[in-house]
Design an enzyme around this catalytic site. Structure first.
Site, PDB file in Angstrom:
ATOM      1  N   ARG A   1       0.835  -1.195   0.000  1.00 40.49           N
ATOM      2  CA  ARG A   1       0.000   0.000   0.000  1.00 40.49           C
ATOM      3  C   ARG A   1       0.871   1.247   0.000  1.00 40.49           C
ATOM      4  NH1 ARG A   1       2.543   2.170   3.034  1.00 40.49           N
ATOM      5  NH2 ARG A   1       2.784   1.829   5.255  1.00 40.49           N
TER       6      ARG A   1
ATOM      7  N   HIS B   1       1.823   8.100  10.627  1.00 41.55           N
ATOM      8  CA  HIS B   1       2.078   7.908  12.063  1.00 41.55           C
ATOM      9  C   HIS B   1       0.903   8.362  12.929  1.00 41.55           C
ATOM     10  CE1 HIS B   1       6.260   6.527  12.106  1.00 41.55           C
ATOM     11  NE2 HIS B   1       6.476   7.344  11.092  1.00 41.55           N
TER      12      HIS B   1
ATOM     13  N   ASP C   1      -2.256   6.314  12.770  1.00 44.05           N
ATOM     14  CA  ASP C   1      -3.188   5.179  12.966  1.00 44.05           C
ATOM     15  C   ASP C   1      -3.056   4.616  14.373  1.00 44.05           C
ATOM     16  OD1 ASP C   1      -0.635   4.190  12.265  1.00 44.05           O
ATOM     17  OD2 ASP C   1      -1.429   2.420  11.254  1.00 44.05           O
TER      18      ASP C   1
ATOM     19  N   GLY D   1       8.785   1.042   2.929  1.00 44.36           N
ATOM     20  CA  GLY D   1       7.652   1.846   3.386  1.00 44.36           C
ATOM     21  C   GLY D   1       6.387   1.591   2.587  1.00 44.36           C
TER      22      GLY D   1
ATOM     23  N   SER E   1       4.889  -1.384   2.838  1.00 43.64           N
ATOM     24  CA  SER E   1       4.167  -2.376   3.615  1.00 43.64           C
ATOM     25  C   SER E   1       4.339  -3.811   3.135  1.00 43.64           C
ATOM     26  CB  SER E   1       2.684  -2.008   3.597  1.00 43.64           C
ATOM     27  OG  SER E   1       2.059  -2.546   4.689  1.00 43.64           O
ATOM     28  N   SER E   2       5.544  -4.158   2.697  1.00 45.50           N
ATOM     29  CA  SER E   2       5.791  -5.544   2.269  1.00 45.50           C
ATOM     30  C   SER E   2       5.628  -6.507   3.442  1.00 45.50           C
ATOM     31  CB  SER E   2       7.196  -5.685   1.671  1.00 45.50           C
ATOM     32  OG  SER E   2       8.173  -5.247   2.595  1.00 45.50           O
TER      33      SER E   2
ATOM     34  N   ASP F   1      -2.027  -0.749   7.626  1.00 49.60           N
ATOM     35  CA  ASP F   1      -1.481  -1.584   6.553  1.00 49.60           C
ATOM     36  C   ASP F   1      -2.331  -2.830   6.321  1.00 49.60           C
ATOM     37  OD1 ASP F   1       0.455   0.308   6.741  1.00 49.60           O
ATOM     38  OD2 ASP F   1       1.972  -0.974   7.632  1.00 49.60           O
TER      39      ASP F   1
ATOM     40  N   LYS G   1      11.070  -1.553  10.272  1.00 47.19           N
ATOM     41  CA  LYS G   1      10.416  -1.079  11.507  1.00 47.19           C
ATOM     42  C   LYS G   1      10.726  -1.954  12.717  1.00 47.19           C
ATOM     43  CE  LYS G   1       6.032  -0.835  10.315  1.00 47.19           C
ATOM     44  NZ  LYS G   1       4.673  -0.425   9.946  1.00 47.19           N
TER      45      LYS G   1
END
Length: 434
Positions: free
Chosen positions: A19, A26, A28, A119, A121-122, A166, A210
């Site tokens: 996505r 930052h 959610d 970034g 969202s893999s 995500d 992350k």
């Protein structure tokens, strides 16, 4: 490749998309709505359920080593997050939700087109894909909302205190539309993006994992501490308050009023742990055991004013973005671009989640015709997203390629996967062999 690896053919396939977050970075995990869209790049897993209680994982990319584990003994290593740990998060989440005593074993081959640690969202796409794989292999069903909520919780097994954006967009996305994703309860509303503009993703080629770095979790903690101090100053039950959204709800005020309260209550200088304890009337031991997460125990200073200012202003930008898309004024593209630029400045200055390469890339994108450009995802590396007028798209891509990628050998090697226009794609799906 599946047959040569496992000696038989897969029975079904599952895909989950990456996505891009158009605005709402930052926030959610602070309880606020975000505005992402699924991209066309995805994680795809070919699956064969087997009689043994073993999960065998293989990857089409030889950099990712094969892995196998007993389905009854899932160990997730938080210290060095590897690709198979994210699969195990999804697996464990579904098993625990249904209390599966004898879960089905599986042979799985994974392929992915989402650039890793970028970034986009893999990692969450992999958790979602694994959750859906486990659900299907065990003959269970859940709604998309339930799946998103389970996968959000289960990704925390790896130590990332994420907020759910995500996983939600991975399941709830629909082709052709971005989504406003709201939490508690989780719901998604279509947001039609203006015609005449394309969204272009550009990878800075700086990887950010992350789960492997503390930046992300420190920001989560800073928002939690800001919540506690704001609550206490307003006479609320601060021990029960966890997210900045809770403070606004309890006080029943607007986002603009919250920004004024932040200015009145919090100071811009960093807070020491001693000062936080003093403000809350608790001991350092209580702070560590009751509020701080495991991976932020040793942090000695926190910036509360800056983080809360970013969150409340960014939450307002998300609502404004949606309003402009709905009302579609003649200058919509210009207005949306301005919001994206404001979001980026706030991420850079107040949230401090940019990096020199992202700053350079945003500058280049704006220089070559983007109306708005900002970092997307956690930051500290990864990608930018830019809104570019459709008629300028080809020259924009050519110029950015030249200015950012062709000046650096390492970036040049990654260039094909690093710069692309994307449209809102569809959410996670299961395909069955006919």
């Amino acid at each position: 490749m599946f047959i040569s690896k496992f000696g038989s053919a897969p029975k079904f396939y599952v895909r989950a998309p990456g996505r891009v977050n158009l605005i709402g970075e930052h926030i959610d995990y602070c309880g606020y709505a975000v505005l992402p869209m699924a991209i066309e790049q995805d994680i795809l897993i070919a699956v064969e359920p087997v009689k043994t209680q073993v999960v065998q994982l293989a990857n089409t990319n030889s950099l990712y080593l094969d892995f196998s584990t007993s389905v009854n003994n899932i160990q997730i290593n938080k210290t060095k997050p590897q690709w198979h740990n994210y699969f195990q998060c999804g697996l464990k989440g579904i098993q625990e939700h249904f209390g599966l005593n004898n879960p089905t074993g599986m042979n799985c081959l994974l392929d992915g087109t989402i650039p890793p640690s970028s970034g986009l969202s893999s990692s969450s796409a992999l958790v979602c894909c694994a959750g859906l794989v486990t659900l299907r292999a065990n003959g269970k069903t859940l709604s998309k909302v339930e799946l998103a909520e389970i996968c959000t919780k289960s990704e925390r097994y790896i130590g990332t205190e994420g907020g759910g954006m995500d996983q939600s967009i991975s399941f709830l996305a629909e082709e052709g539309t971005a989504k406003l994703i709201e939490f508690s309860p989780l719901r998604a509303t279509d947001v039609r993006l203006p015609s005449g503009a394309a969204f272009v993703i550009a990878n800075s080629c700086v990887e950010m994992n992350k789960a492997a770095t503390s930046h992300y979790n420190i920001r989560v903690m800073e928002c939690r501490l800001a919540t506690k101090l704001l609550s206490k100053s307003k006479g609320l039950d601060w021990k029960k308050m966890v997210r900045l959204h809770d403070v606004q709800t309890e006080l029943g005020v607007s986002l603009e009023e919250m920004l004024t309260i932040v200015k009145e209550v919090l100071h811009p200088e960093p807070y020491s742990t001693e000062e936080i304890c003093k403000c809350l009337g608790i001991s350092l031991e209580e702070l560590r055991s009751q509020i701080l997460s495991q991976n932020t125990q040793d942090v000695s200073t926190f910036k509360l004013y800056q983080r809360a200012t970013h969150v409340y202003s960014e939450a307002a930008r998300v609502l404004e973005f949606k309003k402009i898309c709905n009302e579609a004024p003649a200058n919509a593209i210009q207005l949306l671009g301005e919001l994206m630029n404001q979001s980026y400045i706030s991420c850079r200055e107040m949230y401090e989640c940019s990096c020199p390469e992202l700053d350079r890339l945003v500058d280049i994108c704006l220089q070559f015709g983007a109306i708005g450009s900002r970092l997307t995802g956690a930051g500290w590396g990864g990608c930018t997203v830019s809104m570019v007028p459709t008629d300028k798209l080809n020259t924009f891509l050519k110029n950015v390629k030249k200015a950012y990628y062709q000046t650096d050998v390492q970036r040049l090697a990654l260039e094909n996967n690093s710069l692309f226009a994307t449209k809102p794609g569809r959410g996670a799906l299961v395909f069955v062999e006919a």
